[in-house]
Design a protein around this motif. Sequence first.
Motif, PDB file in Angstrom:
ATOM      1  N   ASN A  33      -4.130 -17.853 -24.237  1.00 43.04           N
ATOM      2  CA  ASN A  33      -4.888 -18.720 -25.135  1.00 43.04           C
ATOM      3  C   ASN A  33      -5.880 -19.587 -24.377  1.00 43.04           C
ATOM      4  O   ASN A  33      -6.972 -19.860 -24.875  1.00 43.04           O
ATOM      5  CB  ASN A  33      -3.943 -19.570 -25.975  1.00 43.04           C
ATOM      6  CG  ASN A  33      -3.477 -18.831 -27.190  1.00 43.04           C
ATOM      7  OD1 ASN A  33      -4.186 -18.786 -28.185  1.00 43.04           O
ATOM      8  ND2 ASN A  33      -2.317 -18.223 -27.111  1.00 43.04           N
ATOM      9  N   ALA A  34      -5.521 -20.034 -23.201  1.00 49.25           N
ATOM     10  CA  ALA A  34      -6.458 -20.806 -22.385  1.00 49.25           C
ATOM     11  C   ALA A  34      -7.670 -19.949 -22.022  1.00 49.25           C
ATOM     12  O   ALA A  34      -8.813 -20.412 -22.069  1.00 49.25           O
ATOM     13  CB  ALA A  34      -5.762 -21.334 -21.125  1.00 49.25           C
ATOM     14  N   VAL A  35      -7.425 -18.690 -21.682  1.00 48.61           N
ATOM     15  CA  VAL A  35      -8.527 -17.783 -21.360  1.00 48.61           C
ATOM     16  C   VAL A  35      -9.390 -17.529 -22.606  1.00 48.61           C
ATOM     17  O   VAL A  35     -10.624 -17.500 -22.532  1.00 48.61           O
ATOM     18  CB  VAL A  35      -7.984 -16.453 -20.773  1.00 48.61           C
ATOM     19  CG1 VAL A  35      -9.079 -15.425 -20.645  1.00 48.61           C
ATOM     20  CG2 VAL A  35      -7.317 -16.705 -19.429  1.00 48.61           C
ATOM     21  N   LEU A  36      -8.756 -17.371 -23.764  1.00 49.37           N
ATOM     22  CA  LEU A  36      -9.503 -17.146 -25.005  1.00 49.37           C
ATOM     23  C   LEU A  36     -10.390 -18.343 -25.341  1.00 49.37           C
ATOM     24  O   LEU A  36     -11.543 -18.168 -25.757  1.00 49.37           O
ATOM     25  CB  LEU A  36      -8.546 -16.864 -26.167  1.00 49.37           C
ATOM     26  CG  LEU A  36      -7.828 -15.523 -26.127  1.00 49.37           C
ATOM     27  CD1 LEU A  36      -6.780 -15.444 -27.238  1.00 49.37           C
ATOM     28  CD2 LEU A  36      -8.822 -14.383 -26.235  1.00 49.37           C
ATOM     29  N   TYR A  66      -8.966 -24.950 -18.312  1.00 46.92           N
ATOM     30  CA  TYR A  66      -8.174 -25.164 -17.094  1.00 46.92           C
ATOM     31  C   TYR A  66      -6.982 -26.059 -17.401  1.00 46.92           C
ATOM     32  O   TYR A  66      -5.853 -25.768 -17.019  1.00 46.92           O
ATOM     33  CB  TYR A  66      -9.049 -25.761 -15.993  1.00 46.92           C
ATOM     34  CG  TYR A  66      -8.268 -26.098 -14.753  1.00 46.92           C
ATOM     35  CD1 TYR A  66      -7.827 -25.087 -13.899  1.00 46.92           C
ATOM     36  CD2 TYR A  66      -7.946 -27.413 -14.443  1.00 46.92           C
ATOM     37  CE1 TYR A  66      -7.088 -25.391 -12.759  1.00 46.92           C
ATOM     38  CE2 TYR A  66      -7.220 -27.725 -13.320  1.00 46.92           C
ATOM     39  CZ  TYR A  66      -6.792 -26.710 -12.481  1.00 46.92           C
ATOM     40  OH  TYR A  66      -6.059 -27.014 -11.374  1.00 46.92           O
ATOM     41  N   ARG A  67      -7.219 -27.153 -18.116  1.00 52.32           N
ATOM     42  CA  ARG A  67      -6.127 -28.040 -18.501  1.00 52.32           C
ATOM     43  C   ARG A  67      -5.162 -27.326 -19.457  1.00 52.32           C
ATOM     44  O   ARG A  67      -3.967 -27.588 -19.467  1.00 52.32           O
ATOM     45  CB  ARG A  67      -6.673 -29.322 -19.155  1.00 52.32           C
ATOM     46  CG  ARG A  67      -7.535 -30.194 -18.258  1.00 52.32           C
ATOM     47  CD  ARG A  67      -6.767 -30.808 -17.100  1.00 52.32           C
ATOM     48  NE  ARG A  67      -5.630 -31.595 -17.509  1.00 52.32           N
ATOM     49  CZ  ARG A  67      -5.616 -32.894 -17.717  1.00 52.32           C
ATOM     50  NH1 ARG A  67      -6.714 -33.601 -17.547  1.00 52.32           N
ATOM     51  NH2 ARG A  67      -4.517 -33.515 -18.090  1.00 52.32           N
ATOM     52  N   GLY A  68      -5.705 -26.413 -20.261  1.00 49.87           N
ATOM     53  CA  GLY A  68      -4.896 -25.657 -21.202  1.00 49.87           C
ATOM     54  C   GLY A  68      -3.937 -24.678 -20.552  1.00 49.87           C
ATOM     55  O   GLY A  68      -2.997 -24.220 -21.197  1.00 49.87           O
ATOM     56  N   LEU A  69      -4.157 -24.345 -19.297  1.00 48.15           N
ATOM     57  CA  LEU A  69      -3.209 -23.477 -18.607  1.00 48.15           C
ATOM     58  C   LEU A  69      -1.812 -24.080 -18.594  1.00 48.15           C
ATOM     59  O   LEU A  69      -0.821 -23.367 -18.518  1.00 48.15           O
ATOM     60  CB  LEU A  69      -3.684 -23.192 -17.176  1.00 48.15           C
ATOM     61  CG  LEU A  69      -4.905 -22.287 -17.063  1.00 48.15           C
ATOM     62  CD1 LEU A  69      -5.420 -22.284 -15.617  1.00 48.15           C
ATOM     63  CD2 LEU A  69      -4.580 -20.877 -17.525  1.00 48.15           C
ATOM     64  N   GLU A  70      -1.747 -25.408 -18.691  1.00 44.29           N
ATOM     65  CA  GLU A  70      -0.461 -26.105 -18.668  1.00 44.29           C
ATOM     66  C   GLU A  70      -0.181 -26.909 -19.934  1.00 44.29           C
ATOM     67  O   GLU A  70       0.848 -27.576 -20.004  1.00 44.29           O
ATOM     68  CB  GLU A  70      -0.407 -27.045 -17.448  1.00 44.29           C
ATOM     69  CG  GLU A  70      -0.568 -26.331 -16.125  1.00 44.29           C
ATOM     70  CD  GLU A  70       0.529 -25.312 -15.853  1.00 44.29           C
ATOM     71  OE1 GLU A  70       1.683 -25.528 -16.275  1.00 44.29           O
ATOM     72  OE2 GLU A  70       0.219 -24.285 -15.220  1.00 44.29           O
ATOM     73  N   SER A  71      -1.088 -26.879 -20.915  1.00 42.78           N
ATOM     74  CA  SER A  71      -0.919 -27.745 -22.079  1.00 42.78           C
ATOM     75  C   SER A  71      -1.491 -27.112 -23.352  1.00 42.78           C
ATOM     76  O   SER A  71      -2.690 -26.842 -23.428  1.00 42.78           O
ATOM     77  CB  SER A  71      -1.622 -29.084 -21.827  1.00 42.78           C
ATOM     78  OG  SER A  71      -1.737 -29.825 -23.022  1.00 42.78           O
ATOM     79  N   TRP A  72      -0.641 -26.927 -24.342  1.00 46.15           N
ATOM     80  CA  TRP A  72      -1.096 -26.433 -25.642  1.00 46.15           C
ATOM     81  C   TRP A  72      -2.068 -27.411 -26.291  1.00 46.15           C
ATOM     82  O   TRP A  72      -2.999 -26.994 -26.998  1.00 46.15           O
ATOM     83  CB  TRP A  72       0.096 -26.206 -26.565  1.00 46.15           C
ATOM     84  CG  TRP A  72       0.771 -24.900 -26.331  1.00 46.15           C
ATOM     85  CD1 TRP A  72       1.979 -24.699 -25.721  1.00 46.15           C
ATOM     86  CD2 TRP A  72       0.293 -23.615 -26.700  1.00 46.15           C
ATOM     87  NE1 TRP A  72       2.266 -23.365 -25.694  1.00 46.15           N
ATOM     88  CE2 TRP A  72       1.254 -22.667 -26.288  1.00 46.15           C
ATOM     89  CE3 TRP A  72      -0.859 -23.153 -27.331  1.00 46.15           C
ATOM     90  CZ2 TRP A  72       1.113 -21.305 -26.496  1.00 46.15           C
ATOM     91  CZ3 TRP A  72      -1.009 -21.785 -27.547  1.00 46.15           C
ATOM     92  CH2 TRP A  72      -0.037 -20.883 -27.125  1.00 46.15           C
ATOM     93  N   SER A  73      -1.871 -28.693 -26.076  1.00 43.69           N
ATOM     94  CA  SER A  73      -2.751 -29.691 -26.686  1.00 43.69           C
ATOM     95  C   SER A  73      -4.191 -29.535 -26.215  1.00 43.69           C
ATOM     96  O   SER A  73      -5.127 -29.655 -27.009  1.00 43.69           O
ATOM     97  CB  SER A  73      -2.253 -31.102 -26.383  1.00 43.69           C
ATOM     98  OG  SER A  73      -1.011 -31.317 -27.006  1.00 43.69           O
ATOM     99  N   TRP A  74      -4.373 -29.255 -24.949  1.00 45.30           N
ATOM    100  CA  TRP A  74      -5.733 -29.056 -24.431  1.00 45.30           C
ATOM    101  C   TRP A  74      -6.372 -27.809 -25.040  1.00 45.30           C
ATOM    102  O   TRP A  74      -7.584 -27.801 -25.292  1.00 45.30           O
ATOM    103  CB  TRP A  74      -5.732 -28.978 -22.907  1.00 45.30           C
ATOM    104  CG  TRP A  74      -5.728 -30.332 -22.279  1.00 45.30           C
ATOM    105  CD1 TRP A  74      -4.655 -30.978 -21.737  1.00 45.30           C
ATOM    106  CD2 TRP A  74      -6.834 -31.215 -22.168  1.00 45.30           C
ATOM    107  NE1 TRP A  74      -5.048 -32.216 -21.286  1.00 45.30           N
ATOM    108  CE2 TRP A  74      -6.382 -32.397 -21.532  1.00 45.30           C
ATOM    109  CE3 TRP A  74      -8.179 -31.132 -22.537  1.00 45.30           C
ATOM    110  CZ2 TRP A  74      -7.218 -33.463 -21.259  1.00 45.30           C
ATOM    111  CZ3 TRP A  74      -9.016 -32.206 -22.266  1.00 45.30           C
ATOM    112  CH2 TRP A  74      -8.532 -33.354 -21.632  1.00 45.30           C
TER     113      TRP A  74
END
Length: 145
Positions: A33-36, A66-74
Amino acid sequence: MSTIMPIIMPVIIGLIAVTLVSLIPEPHRRRVNAVLVAGAGAAYLSGGGLGYWEFVLPVAMTYVAYRGLESWSWIGVGWLLHTAWDVIHHLKGSPILPFAEHSSFGCAICDPVIALWCFAGGPPIIERVRALFARRTEAPANPVP
């Protein structure tokens, strides 16, 4: 009916997208999802109609992804950023799909559906639906006479 379809179809598309992506097992689901969301940041680069301003969203979305790699909120924040960009394009720029005049409008409706799912932690949709139906079909433990 035809006036409601431009609103209903993007919601349905968002629900289908969320359902399909939720099939990816964790821990990969969040990273995919972060990549998407990073890719969504570059969606208008091929001719969005806002000139050099088109570079703002990919830069912001790269950070958010990048922050989303570790956080769904991002990741949810990223989809909401993309929603804002969709609205700008619907009002002032070019549509996300050049052959579909209102595609940015539809994307602005679809993206918050995905964002809500991300803010909920990206749960597996099919498992949640199965659990919901299982609870509804269970007989009550103490039936009332």
